[in-house]
Scaffold this active site. Structure first.
Site, short mmCIF file in Angstrom:
data_model
loop_
_atom_site.label_atom_id
_atom_site.label_comp_id
_atom_site.label_asym_id
_atom_site.label_seq_id
_atom_site.Cartn_x
_atom_site.Cartn_y
_atom_site.Cartn_z
N ARG A 228 0.86 -1.19 0.00
CA ARG A 228 0.00 0.00 0.00
C ARG A 228 0.89 1.23 0.00
NH1 ARG A 228 -3.61 -2.37 -1.64
NH2 ARG A 228 -5.69 -2.69 -0.78
N HIS A 276 -0.80 0.98 -9.46
CA HIS A 276 -1.52 0.07 -8.56
C HIS A 276 -2.13 -1.08 -9.38
CE1 HIS A 276 -3.78 -0.25 -4.50
NE2 HIS A 276 -3.74 -1.43 -5.10
P1 NDP Z 1 -2.13 -11.36 4.55
O1 NDP Z 1 -3.05 -10.84 5.56
O2 NDP Z 1 -2.25 -12.77 4.11
O3 NDP Z 1 -0.62 -11.16 5.03
C1 NDP Z 1 -0.17 -9.99 5.65
C2 NDP Z 1 1.24 -10.24 6.17
O4 NDP Z 1 1.73 -9.03 6.75
C3 NDP Z 1 1.28 -11.30 7.28
O5 NDP Z 1 2.45 -12.06 7.18
C4 NDP Z 1 1.32 -10.45 8.55
O6 NDP Z 1 1.93 -11.09 9.67
C5 NDP Z 1 2.18 -9.30 8.07
N1 NDP Z 1 2.00 -8.14 8.94
C6 NDP Z 1 0.87 -7.45 9.19
N2 NDP Z 1 1.10 -6.47 10.10
C7 NDP Z 1 2.40 -6.57 10.43
C8 NDP Z 1 3.25 -5.85 11.30
N3 NDP Z 1 2.79 -4.84 12.05
N4 NDP Z 1 4.54 -6.23 11.39
C9 NDP Z 1 5.02 -7.25 10.66
N5 NDP Z 1 4.26 -7.97 9.79
C10 NDP Z 1 2.99 -7.62 9.67
O7 NDP Z 1 -2.26 -10.37 3.30
P2 NDP Z 1 -2.00 -10.68 1.75
O8 NDP Z 1 -0.69 -11.34 1.60
O9 NDP Z 1 -3.19 -11.32 1.16
O10 NDP Z 1 -1.95 -9.18 1.17
C11 NDP Z 1 -0.99 -8.26 1.63
C12 NDP Z 1 -1.30 -6.86 1.12
O11 NDP Z 1 -1.01 -6.75 -0.27
C13 NDP Z 1 -2.76 -6.44 1.21
O12 NDP Z 1 -3.11 -6.05 2.53
C14 NDP Z 1 -2.82 -5.28 0.24
O13 NDP Z 1 -2.51 -4.07 0.91
C15 NDP Z 1 -1.70 -5.60 -0.75
N6 NDP Z 1 -2.21 -5.88 -2.11
C16 NDP Z 1 -1.81 -5.06 -3.15
C17 NDP Z 1 -2.23 -5.32 -4.41
C18 NDP Z 1 -1.75 -4.50 -5.55
O14 NDP Z 1 -2.26 -4.64 -6.67
N7 NDP Z 1 -0.76 -3.65 -5.36
C19 NDP Z 1 -3.13 -6.44 -4.73
C20 NDP Z 1 -3.45 -7.26 -3.58
C21 NDP Z 1 -3.01 -6.97 -2.32
P3 NDP Z 1 1.31 -12.44 10.29
O15 NDP Z 1 1.63 -13.51 9.29
O16 NDP Z 1 2.02 -12.60 11.55
O17 NDP Z 1 -0.18 -12.21 10.42
C1 OXD Z 2 -6.05 -5.36 -3.21
C2 OXD Z 2 -5.60 -4.39 -4.21
O1 OXD Z 2 -5.98 -5.07 -2.01
O2 OXD Z 2 -5.92 -4.59 -5.41
O3 OXD Z 2 -6.47 -6.46 -3.59
O4 OXD Z 2 -4.93 -3.43 -3.88
#
Ligand code: NDP
Ligand code: OXD
Length: 313
Positions: A228, A276
């Site tokens: 993000r 994005h």
């Molecule tokens: P998940 O919820 O599966 O994974 C999030 C990861 O981040 C987990 O490993 C979590 O830790 C870690 N995390 C969260 N908070 C913290 C913190 N404070 N410190 C350290 N680690 C942290 O999410 P996804 O993998 O499905 O997606 C990740 C992000 O990708 C989405 O939230 C979105 O913002 C972004 N995204 C962007 C897209 C784009 O087109 N650019 C498309 C899709 C998604 P833990 O494993 O311990 O819970």
């Molecule tokens: C998502 C994105 O969060 O597209 O899936 O950013």
């Protein structure tokens, strides 16, 4: 339980295809209609209008059309119902492709060759093997783990950082605040796949970038952010590129989107910008998953991929 009606509330995304596909199984009401409608039990949303969901007296669950849910939490009166985030092979595959593409481009000196070509320069820089480079993935969740597997299969050394302990075969894992600096110190190419939460906002700042490993075959550290935009401070990235803290960056997300035309990131020679677009939500793949979840919920089963409200993701 009766077959629930859906309110579709998307901002900045054309709703037609989502509406058509959801309507194959359920009645769909398109925002701005539907506010306060007691017959609505589900909301399918992207950046919904604030206070809209709290007006629905019989709302049972909220479905995000994205993997990220920060857009939902921007609403100050979010009702206390389950929130489901998207987890889909199709989305994961797109993100894995994006990460592999950007890592390989930096690793194989794509920026240098693109700068050389218009000047007709025939120069080959030293070549390193993937195994000499370590890629650190911030956010070892659904998307981070899939990207890690693909990078491992290409021979990269892979590190992962998460909130809780997330062991993964072949990956050096770190967690929590205590693990952050050691993770960065062992990382040449930083890939950010974190959700945006109160804890992660602004985490990609100059101080953090300074901790990345410097002495590597790449000639400097690299940042790739597809999580993000508000995880990063755009100005700190520019400063890091100017003072040599960073060699190059690939950015898919920005503090303000669309990236303002006045942003120096657009024309920076060491920055690769995508709008994005790392992993787009495709209704053809995502709607069947939502409809299956709604049907299972009505049979009394629990919903999958629920958001933890306290953690914010
Ligand atoms: P998940 O919820 O599966 O994974 C999030 C990861 O981040 C987990 O490993 C979590 O830790 C870690 N995390 C969260 N908070 C913290 C913190 N404070 N410190 C350290 N680690 C942290 O999410 P996804 O993998 O499905 O997606 C990740 C992000 O990708 C989405 O939230 C979105 O913002 C972004 N995204 C962007 C897209 C784009 O087109 N650019 C498309 C899709 C998604 P833990 O494993 O311990 O819970
Ligand atoms: C998502 C994105 O969060 O597209 O899936 O950013």
């Amino acid at each position: 339980m009766e077959k629930g009606r859906i309110l579709l509330a998307l901002t900045g995304i054309h709703p037609r295809r989502w509406q058509e596909l959801l309507s194959a199984e359920r009645e769909v009401v398109l925002e701005p209609e539907g506010a306060s409608d007691p017959s609505i039990t589900y909301a399918v949303v992207w950046k919904q209008r604030p206070n809209l969901l709290s007006s629905l007296p019989n709302l049972r669950a909220i479905f995000s059309i994205g993997a990220g849910v920060d857009h939902i939490f921007a609403d100050p009166t979010l009702p206390d119902v389950p929130i489901v985030k998207i987890v889909a092979d199709n989305l994961t595959q797109h993100m894995t492709e994006y990460v592999v593409w950007r890592v390989l481009d930096h690793h194989r000196q794509g920026m240098l060759y693109r700068a050389q070509q218009p000047k007709k320069i025939w120069h080959e820089p030293p070549q390193r093997l993937a195994g000499d480079i370590s890629v650190g993935i911030m956010g070892l969740g659904n998307l981070g783990r899939a990207a890690a597997s693909a990078l491992l299969s290409l021979g990269f050394a892979v590190n992962g950082w998460s909130r809780s302990d997330r062991p993964m075969e072949g990956v050096s894992t770190y967690s929590g605040e205590a693990g952050l600096i050691p993770f960065l110190n062992a990382t040449d190419i930083l890939v950010v796949l974190l959700p945006l939460t109160r804890q992660t906002q602004g985490i990609i700042n100059h101080g953090v970038l300074k901790e990345l490993r410097k002495r590597n075959g790449l000639g400097g550290s690299v940042l790739i952010n597809a999580g993000r935009g508000r995880l990063q401070k755009d100005a700190d990235i520019l400063r890091a590129l100017e003072d040599g803290t960073l060699k190059e960056a690939s950015l898919d997300v920005f503090e303000v989107e669309p990236l303002p035309k006045t942003s120096p990131l657009w024309s920076h020679p060491k920055v690769f910008v995508t709008p994005h677009a790392a992993a787009t939500s495709d209704p053809v793949h995502l709607v069947p998953i939502m409809l299956r979840q709604m049907a299972a919920f009505e049979r009394g089963e629990t919903l999958d991929n629920l958001v933890d409200r306290d953690a914010g993701y």
